[in-house]
Design an enzyme around this catalytic site. Structure first.
Site, PDB file in Angstrom:
ATOM      1  N   ASN A  69     -33.107  83.573 -13.736  1.00 27.27           N
ATOM      2  CA  ASN A  69     -32.984  84.029 -12.355  1.00 27.27           C
ATOM      3  C   ASN A  69     -34.360  84.483 -11.889  1.00 27.27           C
ATOM      4  O   ASN A  69     -34.723  85.654 -12.048  1.00 27.27           O
ATOM      5  CB  ASN A  69     -31.961  85.167 -12.268  1.00 27.27           C
ATOM      6  CG  ASN A  69     -31.619  85.541 -10.838  1.00 27.27           C
ATOM      7  OD1 ASN A  69     -32.357  85.235  -9.903  1.00 27.27           O
ATOM      8  ND2 ASN A  69     -30.490  86.204 -10.652  1.00 27.27           N
ATOM      9  N   HIS A  94     -27.067  95.842 -14.691  1.00 23.63           N
ATOM     10  CA  HIS A  94     -26.023  94.869 -15.023  1.00 23.63           C
ATOM     11  C   HIS A  94     -24.743  95.576 -15.471  1.00 23.63           C
ATOM     12  O   HIS A  94     -23.629  95.195 -15.069  1.00 23.63           O
ATOM     13  CB  HIS A  94     -26.512  93.910 -16.110  1.00 23.63           C
ATOM     14  CG  HIS A  94     -27.383  92.806 -15.600  1.00 23.63           C
ATOM     15  ND1 HIS A  94     -28.711  92.990 -15.280  1.00 23.63           N
ATOM     16  CD2 HIS A  94     -27.122  91.491 -15.339  1.00 23.63           C
ATOM     17  CE1 HIS A  94     -29.230  91.855 -14.858  1.00 23.63           C
ATOM     18  NE2 HIS A  94     -28.293  90.929 -14.879  1.00 23.63           N
ATOM     19  N   HIS A 126     -36.141  88.234 -11.502  1.00 27.31           N
ATOM     20  CA  HIS A 126     -37.254  88.421 -12.431  1.00 27.31           C
ATOM     21  C   HIS A 126     -38.532  88.793 -11.698  1.00 27.31           C
ATOM     22  O   HIS A 126     -39.271  89.696 -12.130  1.00 27.31           O
ATOM     23  CB  HIS A 126     -37.480  87.153 -13.260  1.00 27.31           C
ATOM     24  CG  HIS A 126     -38.756  87.178 -14.053  1.00 27.31           C
ATOM     25  ND1 HIS A 126     -39.938  86.665 -13.565  1.00 27.31           N
ATOM     26  CD2 HIS A 126     -39.043  87.682 -15.278  1.00 27.31           C
ATOM     27  CE1 HIS A 126     -40.898  86.833 -14.465  1.00 27.31           C
ATOM     28  NE2 HIS A 126     -40.374  87.449 -15.503  1.00 27.31           N
ATOM     29  N   TYR A 144     -42.239  96.474 -13.584  1.00 28.39           N
ATOM     30  CA  TYR A 144     -43.188  96.280 -14.683  1.00 28.39           C
ATOM     31  C   TYR A 144     -44.629  96.553 -14.256  1.00 28.39           C
ATOM     32  O   TYR A 144     -45.336  97.351 -14.891  1.00 28.39           O
ATOM     33  CB  TYR A 144     -43.054  94.858 -15.222  1.00 28.39           C
ATOM     34  CG  TYR A 144     -43.998  94.537 -16.351  1.00 28.39           C
ATOM     35  CD1 TYR A 144     -43.734  94.968 -17.652  1.00 28.39           C
ATOM     36  CD2 TYR A 144     -45.163  93.811 -16.125  1.00 28.39           C
ATOM     37  CE1 TYR A 144     -44.602  94.683 -18.689  1.00 28.39           C
ATOM     38  CE2 TYR A 144     -46.039  93.522 -17.154  1.00 28.39           C
ATOM     39  CZ  TYR A 144     -45.753  93.962 -18.431  1.00 28.39           C
ATOM     40  OH  TYR A 144     -46.626  93.693 -19.455  1.00 28.39           O
ATOM     41  N   SER A 186     -33.035  96.932 -16.049  1.00 28.42           N
ATOM     42  CA  SER A 186     -32.288  95.708 -15.739  1.00 28.42           C
ATOM     43  C   SER A 186     -30.926  95.713 -16.421  1.00 28.42           C
ATOM     44  O   SER A 186     -29.904  95.390 -15.799  1.00 28.42           O
ATOM     45  CB  SER A 186     -33.098  94.491 -16.189  1.00 28.42           C
ATOM     46  OG  SER A 186     -32.367  93.291 -15.991  1.00 28.42           O
ATOM     47  N   ARG A 202     -37.068  84.923 -18.267  1.00 24.93           N
ATOM     48  CA  ARG A 202     -38.063  84.655 -17.231  1.00 24.93           C
ATOM     49  C   ARG A 202     -37.677  83.495 -16.327  1.00 24.93           C
ATOM     50  O   ARG A 202     -38.190  83.392 -15.207  1.00 24.93           O
ATOM     51  CB  ARG A 202     -39.429  84.357 -17.881  1.00 24.93           C
ATOM     52  CG  ARG A 202     -40.118  85.568 -18.472  1.00 24.93           C
ATOM     53  CD  ARG A 202     -41.558  85.239 -18.834  1.00 24.93           C
ATOM     54  NE  ARG A 202     -41.633  84.230 -19.884  1.00 24.93           N
ATOM     55  CZ  ARG A 202     -41.725  84.511 -21.180  1.00 24.93           C
ATOM     56  NH1 ARG A 202     -41.727  85.770 -21.593  1.00 24.93           N
ATOM     57  NH2 ARG A 202     -41.793  83.541 -22.074  1.00 24.93           N
TER      58      ARG A 202
END
Length: 390
Positions: free
Chosen positions: A261, A300, A265, A273, A296, A258
């Site tokens: 970044n 990545h 976020h 979300y 997420s 949280r």
């Protein structure tokens, strides 16, 4: 080192390799930028004008969605992927293109997500139906945030000395990372194929990579999340500088994710979300949380796959295990804030990142030392290091 011309050339070779093809990067960036700047705004403008007089705006809405879907898939989807695969870019040059691809996708989504609902509400209330000023969208594409707003807090003037200082720090971090790879990473992992691989060898690699891994983490954080963002924020007089919070004081990985970044976020929280939670309702909160984290982690891994040129999903698996292992907690308890938990967090972070650093380095050199005669699906999916060092 400073008096050794050969050493300086070697350092320069690292930059030359990492940023190979940098002169070709502006062209794909310009294509993605012009598309992101013009197409979403123009489609939104035409769509807003077309639904003013229509009683049932379903048809123009579907047409606008299809146009944006095709455009995004082509220009912001296939085009950058094809570019980095077909051209001889270095890892850093690939990272620039793929990062900009993700940035433009996230920014265009935020712009449409924040502007379409007000237009629909204005239509039902017989209010003013028009997109926000074009200048606000143009400003949003450059300012260091992924949440679109028509107005942001602004500083009264630009401190150009502060801008230069931050750009200097950013390039200093790049030089330090290059020296880190030259002095610590390349000497250790470039000769890994000459030694038999075992669990003991892996443990030695992990512990030898702990220091360079954490330095790489800190230099990347300070160079990009701090210096680069602050330089652009200052040039644009963008006053909200909450790019990160005190992640170093985290006592759990949820707190770290949280605060590490905040820009990314916030985008994940508001547009993945919260929207999934609205669709699936509150009872599906664990599913929504897991879905957000999978998205997420997948992005990545997508970035690392295209930047490094091979598939090694250790980070994805590790992140999913963190969620499935119950590390995420909706409300941290009082005990989680103790200094002991901060020590445990740092220990896990150091070992986990060192393991990731080691495995990625071993796989990188395995791709060099153990080439395959014919690439198949399985040779691309199965890590080369599993067979190269046996």
């Amino acid at each position: 080192m400073a008096n050794d011309p050969k050493g300086f050339v070697l350092d320069l070779e690292i930059f030359t390799f990492s940023f190979g093809g940098l002169h070709m990067v502006p062209l794909p960036w310009l294509v993605m930028f012009l598309y992101t700047l013009l197409t979403p705004y123009k489609v939104l403008q035409i769509w807003a004008d077309s639904i003013k007089t229509l009683q049932f705006p379903t048809f123009p809405t579907v047409i606008a969605a299809v146009v944006l879907l095709i455009g995004h898939t082509t220009v912001l989807g296939f085009f950058p992927v094809y570019t980095v695969i077909s051209q001889p870019f270095g890892p850093a040059s690939r990272f620039i293109i793929i990062f900009e691809q993700c940035r433009f996708l996230m920014k265009s989504h935020s712009f449409l997500r924040e502007t379409v609902p007000p237009i629909l509400r204005a239509r039902s209330d017989h209010g003013k139906m028009q997109p926000p000023p074009f200048s606000t969208y143009l400003y949003f594409l450059f300012c260091p945030t992924f949440i679109y707003r028509e107005h942001y807090p602004r500083t009264p003037y630009v401190r150009w000395r502060y801008v230069i200082e931050n750009f200097t720090k950013f390039f200093g971090c790049l030089i330090s990372i290059a020296m880190l790879f030259k002095c610590y990473t390349i000497p250790v992992f470039s000769n890994a194929n000459k030694h038999p691989f075992s669990f003991k060898t892996l443990v030695l690699y992990v512990f030898s990579a702990t220091v360079p891994a954490i330095y790489f983490l800190l230099l990347s954080f300070y160079g990009f999340l701090h210096s680069w963002h602050n330089a652009f924020a200052e040039m644009l007089r963008f006053a909200d500088r909450t790019f990160y919070k005190d992640w170093w004081n985290a006592t759990s990985f949820p707190a770290f994710f949280r605060t590490w970044n905040v820009i990314v976020h916030d985008w994940l929280y508001y547009y993945i979300y919260q929207d999934l939670l609205w669709v699936l309702k509150a009872k599906a909160r664990p599913v929504v949380l897991l879905s957000t984290f999978i998205i997420s982690a997948a992005v990545h891994e997508y970035v690392m796959l295209l930047c490094f040129g091979y598939f090694y999903p250790f980070l994805f698996i590790l992140w999913i295990l963190i969620v499935l292992g119950g590390i995420f907690q909706s409300t941290p308890t009082r005990g989680n804030k103790s200094p002991n938990n901060n020590v445990q967090f740092w220990t896990c972070l150091l070992l986990g990142f060192a393991l990731q650093f080691s495995l990625q380095s071993l796989e990188w050199y395995a791709q060099i030392h153990c080439p395959v005669e014919k690439n198949t699906f399985w040779t691309r999916v199965i890590p080369r290091s599993w067979s190269c060092y046996s």
